[in-house]
Motif scaffolding. Structure first.
Motif: not given
Ligand code: ADP
Ligand code: MG
Lengths: 301, 226
Positions: B7-16
């Motif tokens: 889920n790296l993409t999603e995690i990065w998305q939420h971080t931003l």
């Protein structure tokens, strides 16, 4: 010339710091206001640059009522040096010195060049220019403070116990520098101190103040030393007995008082007034008033 | 770690998203607190009232606030702007006092000497008092930063974007790893942001780093001469 005419200052809490004060401060001379703490010296000084406005009375600079001058502009034209230097701790030495010229619109480069030259004037090495005030000794800070006070080349320099917080050796140094600067620069200096020795050393005119800025006596150091008008003045200039360098002997004489300065060892150091041009030497027990002796302890009386 | 890598993409998305929501309140509360702190310093009798009112903002519970704000300003319930506003209010609650304290911490001698030099009141505030209040302001904004970054997660409960979604989602699906990831990332962001603030402070306030050695040397010298 600065003139105080019946100036009073009452602070909002009711303290009457200055009561009906009148004085003429001549141009290009050093006038020292001396008196014990709380007698109103700072208040007097701050009325000259409108940091304090009088409750009543008029103050004029060269005949112009200063209450008609915009305070911010007046202050940029009057140098001010205070105890603990009051340097801006977040500005380097060079920026501190250049503050007023820059406020007045002098280009920064020019102001910095002038500031470096001023460091020379007050006897500071140019290598200190990039330091922050906290990186200087107390004596160096005071010199920067003086340089900053002189930066806009004001005609008037106000100094509020500028050397009160430095140790005695450095203080003597700074006092001598002040004398030298005054000879070179010829400013109207108003100097505040509680130290009578400093007042007599630096002042062309000395004003001894009592509480409420009442003038106990004014005159040249010689006049005051020779002829204290009251018990208060005699006590004030004779304070710190045993630390005085010179004493004045007033010798009974048919034509009036002869005044002989006597050092701590009892040797004559000079004559202040010898009416008839003659000094009576017969009286073996001169009535003596003690005046100053700090340095005699250092061995050079 | 399997869940994380999937889920790296999603995690990065939420971080931003999290950063996008958390940063504006930190900056806004810093700015808005300046006039409040100035008022408190300028009018000492009003100081208590101003600072107490500001502090009371912090007493408003966050969830109700996140429901009231959209009603008041007409945004959707899941609009990130609601969180930005709520967190700005909390930031102001903390920062107003820091600003007032910081301005009050400026040495009166320095303030008076600035006046004597001929600073106008406006210039004196920005060129002397505000920068000298810097260390106290920095301490305040660091607290605001950490608290804001952490509180941003509350939005997750209402489905507002940010790392808070990892908590709600992880909780609903029983995914401990997802919850842990959220917690770790919030802490990481808070630490990174705190470091950035400290560096910024050093860069903007070089004079705060020089004082001690010279002072110590001078003290020693004085001790020797007396
Ligand atoms: N801002 C002020 N408010 C009220 N009283 C003051 C204020 N400044 C000075 N005073 C009082 O006025 C008197 C004279 O003070 P000041 O001019 O500072 O004397 P000095 O410089 O000779 O020590 C003192 O009694 C002092 O307490
Ligand atoms: Mg004083």
């Amino acid at each position: 010339m600065i003139e105080f005419r019946s100036v009073s200052k009452q602070y909002p809490d009711g303290t009457r710091a200055v009561d009906e004060f009148s004085l003429i401060i001549p141009s290009r001379k050093t006038t020292v206001l001396v008196g014990s703490s709380g007698c109103g010296k700072t208040t007097l000084l701050r009325m000259i640059n409108r940091m304090v406005d009088p409750t009543s009375g008029v103050i004029e600079i060269d005949g112009k009522d200063i209450s008609t001058i915009e305070p911010v502009h007046l202050r940029r034209d009057v140098g001010y040096v205070m105890q603990n230097s009051g340097l801006l701790p977040h500005r380097r030495v060079i920026d501190n010195v250049a503050t007023v010229p820059i406020l007045k619109g002098v280009p920064k480069k020019q102001a910095h060049e002038d500031a470096l030259a001023l460091l020379d004037t007050v006897g500071l090495d140019r290598s200190l220019a990039d330091r922050y005030p906290a990186q200087l000794s107390g004596g160096q800070q005071q010199r920067v403070g003086v340089a900053r006070g002189l930066a806009a080349n004001p005609n008037i320099l106000l100094m509020d116990e500028p050397f009160g917080a430095v140790d005695p050796i450095v203080r003597t140094d700074l006092q001598n520098e002040t004398l030298r600067l005054q000879r070179e620069l010829d400013k109207t200096v108003v100097f505040v101190t509680h130290d009578i020795d400093e007042a007599f050393l630096l002042g062309d005119q000395v004003i001894i103040l009592e509480k409420g800025a009442h003038i106990a006596q004014q005159g040249s150091p010689e006049e005051i030393l020779a002829n204290p008008v009251s018990e208060f003045v005699a006590n004030f200039i004779g304070a710190d007995r045993g630390k005085r360098r010179l004493a004045v002997s007033s010798i009974a004489h048919p034509q009036g008082d002869d005044l002989v300065l006597v050092d701590a060892g009892g040797y004559a150091a000079g004559v202040i007034a010898a009416p008839g041009g003659q000094l009576a030497t017969a009286n073996p027990t001169p009535k003596s008033r003690s005046i100053s002796n700090k340095t005699s302890q250092a061995g050079d009386a | 770690m399997v869940w994380v890598f999937n889920n790296l993409t999603e995690i990065w998305q939420h971080t931003l998203e999290h950063l996008q929501i958390a940063l504006p309140p930190i900056i806004l509360s810093f700015i808005i607190a300046i006039p409040l702190g100035w008022l408190a310093k300028r009018f000492p009798p009003a100081r208590g009232t101003i600072l107490t009112l500001a502090s009371l903002l912090y007493a408003i519970p966050s969830l109700p606030l996140l429901i009231v704000i959209p009603v008041l300003i007409g945004t959707g319930l899941q609009d990130p702007i609601n969180v930005v506003i709520a967190l700005t209010l909390y930031g102001i609650a903390l920062m107003a006092r820091s600003t007032a304290d910081g301005l009050r911490s400026v040495d009166p001698d320095v303030r008076q000497s600035a006046t004597a030099l001929g600073y106008s009141p406006w210039t004196q505030f920005w060129a002397v008092e505000f920068p000298l209040a810097g260390p106290v302001l920095l301490a305040g904004i660091r607290v605001v930063s950490v608290s804001t970054i952490s509180l941003t997660t509350v939005g997750g409960v209402l489905g507002i974007p940010g790392l808070g979604l990892l908590f709600t989602d992880g909780f609903q699906r029983g995914l401990v790893e997802e919850i842990t990831t959220g917690i770790v990332l919030v802490i990481v962001i808070a630490v990174v942001m705190d470091t950035v603030l400290v560096m910024l402070g050093r860069w903007l306030m070089p004079w705060t780093r020089v004082a001690s050695p010279a002072v110590r040397r001078r003290r020693n010298l004085r001790a020797v001469t007396t």
